[in-house]
Design a protein around this motif. Structure first.
Motif, PDB file in Angstrom:
ATOM      1  N   LEU A 192       0.938  -1.110  -0.091  1.00  0.00           N
ATOM      2  CA  LEU A 192       0.184  -0.075   0.004  1.00  0.00           C
ATOM      3  C   LEU A 192       1.273   1.222  -0.019  1.00  0.00           C
ATOM      4  CD1 LEU A 192      -2.213   1.297   0.058  1.00  0.00           C
ATOM      5  CD2 LEU A 192      -2.566   0.897   2.696  1.00  0.00           C
ATOM      6  N   ARG A 193       2.298   1.254   0.613  1.00  0.00           N
ATOM      7  CA  ARG A 193       2.317   2.500   1.074  1.00  0.00           C
ATOM      8  C   ARG A 193       3.539   2.743  -0.194  1.00  0.00           C
ATOM      9  NH1 ARG A 193       6.933   2.149   5.916  1.00  0.00           N
ATOM     10  NH2 ARG A 193       7.305   0.767   4.495  1.00  0.00           N
ATOM     11  N   ALA A 194       3.772   1.357  -1.475  1.00  0.00           N
ATOM     12  CA  ALA A 194       4.566   1.474  -1.529  1.00  0.00           C
ATOM     13  C   ALA A 194       3.957   2.667  -3.638  1.00  0.00           C
ATOM     14  CB  ALA A 194       5.503   0.309  -2.238  1.00  0.00           C
ATOM     15  N   HIS A 195       2.564   1.986  -3.475  1.00  0.00           N
ATOM     16  CA  HIS A 195       2.161   2.142  -4.405  1.00  0.00           C
ATOM     17  C   HIS A 195       1.318   3.548  -4.125  1.00  0.00           C
ATOM     18  CE1 HIS A 195      -1.564   2.285  -7.059  1.00  0.00           C
ATOM     19  NE2 HIS A 195      -2.380   2.759  -6.898  1.00  0.00           N
ATOM     20  N   ALA A 196       1.282   4.427  -3.251  1.00  0.00           N
ATOM     21  CA  ALA A 196       0.981   5.313  -2.529  1.00  0.00           C
ATOM     22  C   ALA A 196       2.767   6.091  -3.096  1.00  0.00           C
ATOM     23  CB  ALA A 196       0.495   6.069  -1.110  1.00  0.00           C
ATOM     24  N   PHE A 197       3.111   5.556  -2.989  1.00  0.00           N
ATOM     25  CA  PHE A 197       5.066   6.148  -3.032  1.00  0.00           C
ATOM     26  C   PHE A 197       5.103   6.178  -4.806  1.00  0.00           C
ATOM     27  CE2 PHE A 197       9.205   6.733  -3.549  1.00  0.00           C
ATOM     28  CZ  PHE A 197       9.552   7.830  -2.808  1.00  0.00           C
ATOM     29  N   GLY A 198       4.505   5.212  -4.710  1.00  0.00           N
ATOM     30  CA  GLY A 198       5.054   5.897  -6.842  1.00  0.00           C
ATOM     31  C   GLY A 198       4.159   6.425  -7.253  1.00  0.00           C
ATOM     32  N   GLU A 199       2.635   6.753  -7.061  1.00  0.00           N
ATOM     33  CA  GLU A 199       1.462   7.309  -7.253  1.00  0.00           C
ATOM     34  C   GLU A 199       1.693   8.640  -6.975  1.00  0.00           C
ATOM     35  OE1 GLU A 199      -0.780   6.770 -10.183  1.00  0.00           O
ATOM     36  OE2 GLU A 199       0.611   4.422 -10.216  1.00  0.00           O
ATOM     37  N   GLY A 200       3.207   8.732  -6.291  1.00  0.00           N
ATOM     38  CA  GLY A 200       2.859  10.015  -5.679  1.00  0.00           C
ATOM     39  C   GLY A 200       1.323  10.966  -5.073  1.00  0.00           C
ATOM     40  N   ARG A 201       0.927  10.518  -4.523  1.00  0.00           N
ATOM     41  CA  ARG A 201      -0.173  10.540  -4.037  1.00  0.00           C
ATOM     42  C   ARG A 201       0.215  10.184  -1.999  1.00  0.00           C
ATOM     43  NH1 ARG A 201      -4.760   7.548  -6.203  1.00  0.00           N
ATOM     44  NH2 ARG A 201      -6.046   8.749  -4.626  1.00  0.00           N
ATOM     45  N   SER A 202      -1.294  10.536  -1.335  1.00  0.00           N
ATOM     46  CA  SER A 202      -1.218  10.114   0.057  1.00  0.00           C
ATOM     47  C   SER A 202      -1.959   8.775   0.331  1.00  0.00           C
ATOM     48  CB  SER A 202      -1.739  11.138   1.291  1.00  0.00           C
ATOM     49  OG  SER A 202      -3.150  10.952   0.354  1.00  0.00           O
ATOM     50  N   LEU A 203      -1.327   8.517   1.574  1.00  0.00           N
ATOM     51  CA  LEU A 203      -1.439   7.213   1.901  1.00  0.00           C
ATOM     52  C   LEU A 203      -2.855   6.750   2.042  1.00  0.00           C
ATOM     53  CD1 LEU A 203       0.186   4.373   2.475  1.00  0.00           C
ATOM     54  CD2 LEU A 203       0.393   4.724   4.856  1.00  0.00           C
ATOM     55  N   LEU A 204      -3.531   7.900   2.665  1.00  0.00           N
ATOM     56  CA  LEU A 204      -5.478   8.264   2.662  1.00  0.00           C
ATOM     57  C   LEU A 204      -5.890   7.652   1.896  1.00  0.00           C
ATOM     58  CD1 LEU A 204      -5.178  10.757   6.059  1.00  0.00           C
ATOM     59  CD2 LEU A 204      -5.984   8.417   5.866  1.00  0.00           C
ATOM     60  N   GLU A 205      -4.938   8.967   0.862  1.00  0.00           N
ATOM     61  CA  GLU A 205      -6.256   8.570  -0.671  1.00  0.00           C
ATOM     62  C   GLU A 205      -6.028   7.306  -1.129  1.00  0.00           C
ATOM     63  OE1 GLU A 205      -5.604  13.175  -2.118  1.00  0.00           O
ATOM     64  OE2 GLU A 205      -3.876  11.739  -2.912  1.00  0.00           O
ATOM     65  N   VAL A 206      -4.988   6.899  -1.025  1.00  0.00           N
ATOM     66  CA  VAL A 206      -5.071   5.585  -2.147  1.00  0.00           C
ATOM     67  C   VAL A 206      -5.493   5.029  -0.834  1.00  0.00           C
ATOM     68  CG1 VAL A 206      -3.312   3.249  -2.402  1.00  0.00           C
ATOM     69  CG2 VAL A 206      -3.028   5.792  -2.849  1.00  0.00           C
ATOM     70  N   SER A 207      -5.579   4.543   0.635  1.00  0.00           N
ATOM     71  CA  SER A 207      -6.445   3.549   1.439  1.00  0.00           C
ATOM     72  C   SER A 207      -7.825   3.919   0.843  1.00  0.00           C
ATOM     73  CB  SER A 207      -6.114   3.921   2.283  1.00  0.00           C
ATOM     74  OG  SER A 207      -4.589   3.623   2.956  1.00  0.00           O
ATOM     75  N   ARG A 208      -8.374   5.327   0.878  1.00  0.00           N
ATOM     76  CA  ARG A 208     -10.059   4.960   0.581  1.00  0.00           C
ATOM     77  C   ARG A 208     -10.345   4.769  -0.957  1.00  0.00           C
ATOM     78  NH1 ARG A 208      -8.775  10.813   3.748  1.00  0.00           N
ATOM     79  NH2 ARG A 208      -9.522  10.370   5.469  1.00  0.00           N
ATOM     80  N   ASP A 209      -9.729   5.067  -1.412  1.00  0.00           N
ATOM     81  CA  ASP A 209      -9.546   4.222  -3.296  1.00  0.00           C
ATOM     82  C   ASP A 209      -9.918   2.305  -2.622  1.00  0.00           C
ATOM     83  OD1 ASP A 209      -9.743   6.553  -3.987  1.00  0.00           O
ATOM     84  OD2 ASP A 209      -7.789   5.963  -5.297  1.00  0.00           O
ATOM     85  N   VAL A 210      -8.947   2.290  -1.802  1.00  0.00           N
ATOM     86  CA  VAL A 210      -8.954   0.357  -1.883  1.00  0.00           C
ATOM     87  C   VAL A 210     -10.084   0.056  -1.115  1.00  0.00           C
ATOM     88  CG1 VAL A 210      -7.697  -1.382  -0.972  1.00  0.00           C
ATOM     89  CG2 VAL A 210      -6.196   0.411  -2.317  1.00  0.00           C
ATOM     90  N   ILE A 211     -10.509   0.635  -0.484  1.00  0.00           N
ATOM     91  CA  ILE A 211     -11.539   0.427   0.493  1.00  0.00           C
ATOM     92  C   ILE A 211     -12.811   0.982  -0.664  1.00  0.00           C
ATOM     93  CG2 ILE A 211     -13.372   1.308   1.844  1.00  0.00           C
ATOM     94  CD1 ILE A 211     -10.604   2.174   3.541  1.00  0.00           C
TER      95      ILE A 211
END
Length: 222
Positions: A192-211
């Motif tokens: 999850l962290r690697a995906h957020a870093f690779g996309e240049g997005r916040s961890l919270l934003e990516v987590s909410r997209d996963v949910i």
């Protein structure tokens, strides 16, 4: 040192952050930590400090991480100094306007609860009365958290219910990834962290997209 009304949130932890930001620095945050990856943001002085705490959480490095694991204050008067510490966090913090940072462990005896982190936009050290005030704020915060835990236990409440849950979406998304890919929570969080870093997005934003199932990390995801 004076105590003033909190800008963000309610209660004494937020008031501590407001005081730290107004009297000692430009931003302050109180984060509950564990020896594993889990942590929770208890209070901040505003969005700037909150974003910097999330950066430490997402990258897994920074002054708060070191202060918690070492049990001692981490004092950095010039974050640009070539000391080689936390290269990813340093780059992100400088881009966000941080010039100096000071992290204090919240602990009593062998019990460690988290950290009080102070961020400044200008270089310079905490010295004399300022350092003493910061240490006093850390001690006060530790007592506040311990008192809340005892109050929760006596009332039959879960401590997490009182500590907010800013990173709850991250925990949920990590669990979803672990179940979907049949991997451990540590590996799921790393993906999850690697995906957020690779996309240049916040961890919270990516987590909410996963949910929300807007994105799905497969076994080949970095």
């Amino acid at each position: 040192m004076t105590r003033r009304a909190a800008r963000d949130g309610a209660g004494l932890p937020a008031a501590v952050c407001a005081t730290g930001a107004e009297e000692l620095a430009d931003g302050a945050a109180i984060t509950l930590r564990t020896e594993g990856r889990a942590q929770e943001l208890l209070a901040t002085s505003g969005s700037w400090a909150a974003e910097l705490e999330e950066t430490q959480y997402a990258l897994g490095e920074g002054p708060g991480v070191v202060a918690y694991t070492s049990g001692g204050p981490v004092l950095v008067g010039d974050i640009a100094a070539p000391e080689g510490r936390w290269p990813m966090f340093t780059d992100a913090a400088r881009a966000a306007g941080v010039a100096a940072v000071f992290a204090f462990p919240l602990q009593t005896g062998a019990i460690r609860l988290g950290t009080l982190d102070l961020y400044r936009r200008a270089t310079g050290w905490l010295a004399g009365n300022a350092l003493a005030d910061a240490l006093l704020l850390a001690d006060l915060t530790t007592l506040l958290i311990l008192r809340q835990v005892l109050d929760d236990e006596s009332a039959g409440r879960e401590p997490a219910d009182q500590f907010g849950g800013v990173y709850q979406d991250v925990h949920v998304a990590t669990g979803m990834i672990a179940v979907q890919l049949r991997i451990g929570l540590t590996e799921a969080f790393a993906r999850l962290r690697a995906h957020a870093f690779g996309e240049g997005r916040s961890l919270l934003e990516v987590s909410r997209d996963v949910i929300a199932r807007r994105i799905k990390l497969d076994r080949g995801a970095e």
